[in-house]
Motif scaffolding. Structure first.
Motif, PDB file in Angstrom:
ATOM      1  N   GLY A 140      60.881  52.154  29.977  1.00  0.00           N
ATOM      2  CA  GLY A 140      60.490  50.868  30.556  1.00  0.00           C
ATOM      3  C   GLY A 140      59.987  51.023  31.985  1.00  0.00           C
ATOM      4  O   GLY A 140      58.988  50.412  32.378  1.00  0.00           O
ATOM      5  N   SER A 141      60.676  51.881  32.766  1.00  0.00           N
ATOM      6  CA  SER A 141      60.246  52.129  34.147  1.00  0.00           C
ATOM      7  C   SER A 141      58.863  52.772  34.187  1.00  0.00           C
ATOM      8  O   SER A 141      58.040  52.441  35.045  1.00  0.00           O
ATOM      9  N   ILE A 142      58.609  53.696  33.259  1.00  0.00           N
ATOM     10  CA  ILE A 142      57.291  54.342  33.199  1.00  0.00           C
ATOM     11  C   ILE A 142      56.201  53.313  32.922  1.00  0.00           C
ATOM     12  O   ILE A 142      55.153  53.299  33.580  1.00  0.00           O
ATOM     13  N   LEU A 143      56.452  52.428  31.964  1.00  0.00           N
ATOM     14  CA  LEU A 143      55.463  51.396  31.636  1.00  0.00           C
ATOM     15  C   LEU A 143      55.221  50.458  32.819  1.00  0.00           C
ATOM     16  O   LEU A 143      54.078  50.087  33.113  1.00  0.00           O
ATOM     17  N   ILE A 144      56.297  50.087  33.515  1.00  0.00           N
ATOM     18  CA  ILE A 144      56.167  49.215  34.684  1.00  0.00           C
ATOM     19  C   ILE A 144      55.344  49.903  35.775  1.00  0.00           C
ATOM     20  O   ILE A 144      54.476  49.292  36.407  1.00  0.00           O
ATOM     21  N   LEU A 145      55.595  51.198  35.987  1.00  0.00           N
ATOM     22  CA  LEU A 145      54.854  51.935  37.007  1.00  0.00           C
ATOM     23  C   LEU A 145      53.380  52.086  36.652  1.00  0.00           C
ATOM     24  O   LEU A 145      52.519  52.083  37.538  1.00  0.00           O
ATOM     25  N   ILE A 146      53.086  52.221  35.352  1.00  0.00           N
ATOM     26  CA  ILE A 146      51.682  52.278  34.922  1.00  0.00           C
ATOM     27  C   ILE A 146      50.969  50.982  35.318  1.00  0.00           C
ATOM     28  O   ILE A 146      49.862  50.996  35.870  1.00  0.00           O
ATOM     29  N   VAL A 147      51.633  49.852  35.055  1.00  0.00           N
ATOM     30  CA  VAL A 147      51.044  48.554  35.399  1.00  0.00           C
ATOM     31  C   VAL A 147      50.924  48.410  36.921  1.00  0.00           C
ATOM     32  O   VAL A 147      49.880  47.985  37.432  1.00  0.00           O
ATOM     33  N   LEU A 148      51.973  48.789  37.661  1.00  0.00           N
ATOM     34  CA  LEU A 148      51.938  48.666  39.123  1.00  0.00           C
ATOM     35  C   LEU A 148      50.848  49.538  39.746  1.00  0.00           C
ATOM     36  O   LEU A 148      50.196  49.134  40.715  1.00  0.00           O
ATOM     37  N   ALA A 149      50.648  50.730  39.178  1.00  0.00           N
ATOM     38  CA  ALA A 149      49.593  51.607  39.688  1.00  0.00           C
ATOM     39  C   ALA A 149      48.238  50.927  39.554  1.00  0.00           C
ATOM     40  O   ALA A 149      47.394  50.979  40.479  1.00  0.00           O
ATOM     41  N   GLU A 150      48.014  50.262  38.425  1.00  0.00           N
ATOM     42  CA  GLU A 150      46.744  49.550  38.232  1.00  0.00           C
ATOM     43  C   GLU A 150      46.627  48.336  39.140  1.00  0.00           C
ATOM     44  O   GLU A 150      45.552  48.021  39.647  1.00  0.00           O
ATOM     45  N   VAL A 151      47.767  47.645  39.365  1.00  0.00           N
ATOM     46  CA  VAL A 151      47.764  46.495  40.280  1.00  0.00           C
ATOM     47  C   VAL A 151      47.390  46.944  41.691  1.00  0.00           C
ATOM     48  O   VAL A 151      46.556  46.330  42.359  1.00  0.00           O
ATOM     49  N   PHE A 152      47.993  48.048  42.145  1.00  0.00           N
ATOM     50  CA  PHE A 152      47.687  48.555  43.487  1.00  0.00           C
ATOM     51  C   PHE A 152      46.252  49.054  43.581  1.00  0.00           C
ATOM     52  O   PHE A 152      45.587  48.880  44.603  1.00  0.00           O
ATOM     53  N   ARG A 153      45.758  49.679  42.508  1.00  0.00           N
ATOM     54  CA  ARG A 153      44.365  50.147  42.512  1.00  0.00           C
ATOM     55  C   ARG A 153      43.395  48.962  42.628  1.00  0.00           C
ATOM     56  O   ARG A 153      42.456  48.985  43.418  1.00  0.00           O
ATOM     57  N   GLU A 154      43.690  47.915  41.852  1.00  0.00           N
ATOM     58  CA  GLU A 154      42.839  46.726  41.893  1.00  0.00           C
ATOM     59  C   GLU A 154      42.957  46.015  43.240  1.00  0.00           C
ATOM     60  O   GLU A 154      41.969  45.529  43.803  1.00  0.00           O
ATOM     61  N   GLY A 155      44.182  45.950  43.781  1.00  0.00           N
ATOM     62  CA  GLY A 155      44.388  45.342  45.100  1.00  0.00           C
ATOM     63  C   GLY A 155      43.631  46.082  46.195  1.00  0.00           C
ATOM     64  O   GLY A 155      43.026  45.464  47.080  1.00  0.00           O
ATOM     65  N   ALA A 156      43.651  47.422  46.127  1.00  0.00           N
ATOM     66  CA  ALA A 156      42.918  48.230  47.115  1.00  0.00           C
ATOM     67  C   ALA A 156      41.418  48.000  46.980  1.00  0.00           C
ATOM     68  O   ALA A 156      40.695  47.905  47.984  1.00  0.00           O
ATOM     69  N   ARG A 157      40.941  47.872  45.730  1.00  0.00           N
ATOM     70  CA  ARG A 157      39.507  47.638  45.508  1.00  0.00           C
ATOM     71  C   ARG A 157      39.078  46.289  46.095  1.00  0.00           C
ATOM     72  O   ARG A 157      38.054  46.196  46.786  1.00  0.00           O
ATOM     73  N   LEU A 158      39.883  45.256  45.830  1.00  0.00           N
ATOM     74  CA  LEU A 158      39.568  43.924  46.360  1.00  0.00           C
ATOM     75  C   LEU A 158      39.607  43.910  47.884  1.00  0.00           C
ATOM     76  O   LEU A 158      38.778  43.265  48.536  1.00  0.00           O
ATOM     77  N   LYS A 159      40.577  44.616  48.464  1.00  0.00           N
ATOM     78  CA  LYS A 159      40.690  44.681  49.927  1.00  0.00           C
ATOM     79  C   LYS A 159      39.464  45.361  50.525  1.00  0.00           C
ATOM     80  O   LYS A 159      38.918  44.915  51.540  1.00  0.00           O
ATOM     81  N   GLU A 160      39.019  46.461  49.890  1.00  0.00           N
ATOM     82  CA  GLU A 160      37.833  47.161  50.373  1.00  0.00           C
ATOM     83  C   GLU A 160      36.584  46.276  50.273  1.00  0.00           C
ATOM     84  O   GLU A 160      35.756  46.244  51.189  1.00  0.00           O
ATOM     85  N   GLU A 161      36.474  45.538  49.164  1.00  0.00           N
ATOM     86  CA  GLU A 161      35.327  44.619  48.993  1.00  0.00           C
ATOM     87  C   GLU A 161      35.353  43.525  50.064  1.00  0.00           C
ATOM     88  O   GLU A 161      34.306  43.172  50.607  1.00  0.00           O
ATOM     89  N   GLN A 162      36.558  43.019  50.335  1.00  0.00           N
ATOM     90  CA  GLN A 162      36.684  41.970  51.341  1.00  0.00           C
ATOM     91  C   GLN A 162      36.298  42.490  52.726  1.00  0.00           C
ATOM     92  O   GLN A 162      35.609  41.794  53.485  1.00  0.00           O
ATOM     93  N   GLU A 163      36.706  43.716  53.051  1.00  0.00           N
ATOM     94  CA  GLU A 163      36.358  44.298  54.352  1.00  0.00           C
ATOM     95  C   GLU A 163      34.855  44.526  54.463  1.00  0.00           C
ATOM     96  O   GLU A 163      34.275  44.338  55.531  1.00  0.00           O
ATOM     97  N   LEU A 164      34.220  44.927  53.344  1.00  0.00           N
ATOM     98  CA  LEU A 164      32.780  45.137  53.367  1.00  0.00           C
ATOM     99  C   LEU A 164      32.038  43.811  53.537  1.00  0.00           C
ATOM    100  O   LEU A 164      31.008  43.728  54.218  1.00  0.00           O
ATOM    101  N   THR A 165      32.573  42.752  52.905  1.00  0.00           N
ATOM    102  CA  THR A 165      31.952  41.426  52.992  1.00  0.00           C
ATOM    103  C   THR A 165      32.034  40.895  54.422  1.00  0.00           C
ATOM    104  O   THR A 165      31.072  40.324  54.939  1.00  0.00           O
ATOM    105  N   ILE A 166      33.174  41.098  55.046  1.00  0.00           N
ATOM    106  CA  ILE A 166      33.357  40.620  56.433  1.00  0.00           C
ATOM    107  C   ILE A 166      32.468  41.424  57.368  1.00  0.00           C
ATOM    108  O   ILE A 166      31.792  40.901  58.231  1.00  0.00           O
TER     109      ILE A 166
END
Length: 201
Positions: A175-201
């Motif tokens: 269960g922990s492995i599955l949760i970490l797989i999801v969290l890794a994708e959440v952080f990857r997507e969050g980093a992508r959105l943050k980078e896009e936001q910084e580029l837009t600004i």
């Protein structure tokens, strides 16, 4: 108390991870010493200084020096259970556990460094989480393989030892492995959105 930044829960977790890091290195050193000590014991048995019964059980004697007056002798009455089909898989299991824990704690320390600095959505945090879940997966699969190896060795070399080798499925680990797989994708997507936001600004 705040969750992120200086003086936060993340900062306290960072301290705990540093303590865990030191303890794991002590455990790694102890494991290496145990392996070397067992190798020395096997060498002493091979040259006749130690009775082989120290590994299998029964009365015996450890002797250093000549059999005459200059020797150092210790008698023992040991239950045994330290033959190589028992000890070697045990050392391997310990090595996998400690090495995996070192990798996980190292990545967690890097992760909590960014949490303490107040920047959780960094691209490398997704990589840290990915390495953690892959390491946990390798540890769990290695556990099954090493338990199978231990059972095979005991059946072939130590049939007198009555051991129960039921491989159980650890739901919390998977269960922990599955949760970490999801969290890794959440952080990857969050980093992508943050980078896009910084580029837009």
């Amino acid at each position: 108390m705040k969750a992120l930044g200086k003086g936060s829960i993340a900062a306290w977790v960072q301290i705990a991870l540093m303590v865990a890091w030191v303890c794991l290195w002590i455990a790694a050193a102890a494991l290496v010493l145990a392996a070397v000590g067992y190798g020395v014991l096997l060498a002493l048995i091979a040259n006749g200084s130690v009775d082989p019964s120290v590994l299998t059980g029964g009365d015996g004697q450890i002797r250093l020096g000549d059999e005459g007056g200059g020797s150092f002798q210790v008698s023992y009455d040991e239950p045994g259970g330290a033959t190589w089909p028992v000890v070697v898989p045990g050392l391997l299991i310990g090595a996998v556990a400690v090495a995996g824990a070192l990798i996980i704690v190292w990545r967690l320390r890097k992760l909590f460094d960014s949490f303490t600095s107040g920047e959780p959505f960094r691209r490398e945090n997704a990589r840290h989480l990915r390495v953690i879940w892959i390491t946990m997966l390798v540890i769990e699969l290695s556990r099954y393989a090493l338990l199978g190896l231990t059972a095979a060795l005991l059946v072939n070399f130590e049939p007198d030892i009555d051991a129960d080798f039921r491989i159980s499925l650890d739901i919390s680990t998977w269960g922990s492995i599955l949760i970490l797989i999801v969290l890794a994708e959440v952080f990857r997507e969050g980093a992508r959105l943050k980078e896009e936001q910084e580029l837009t600004i």
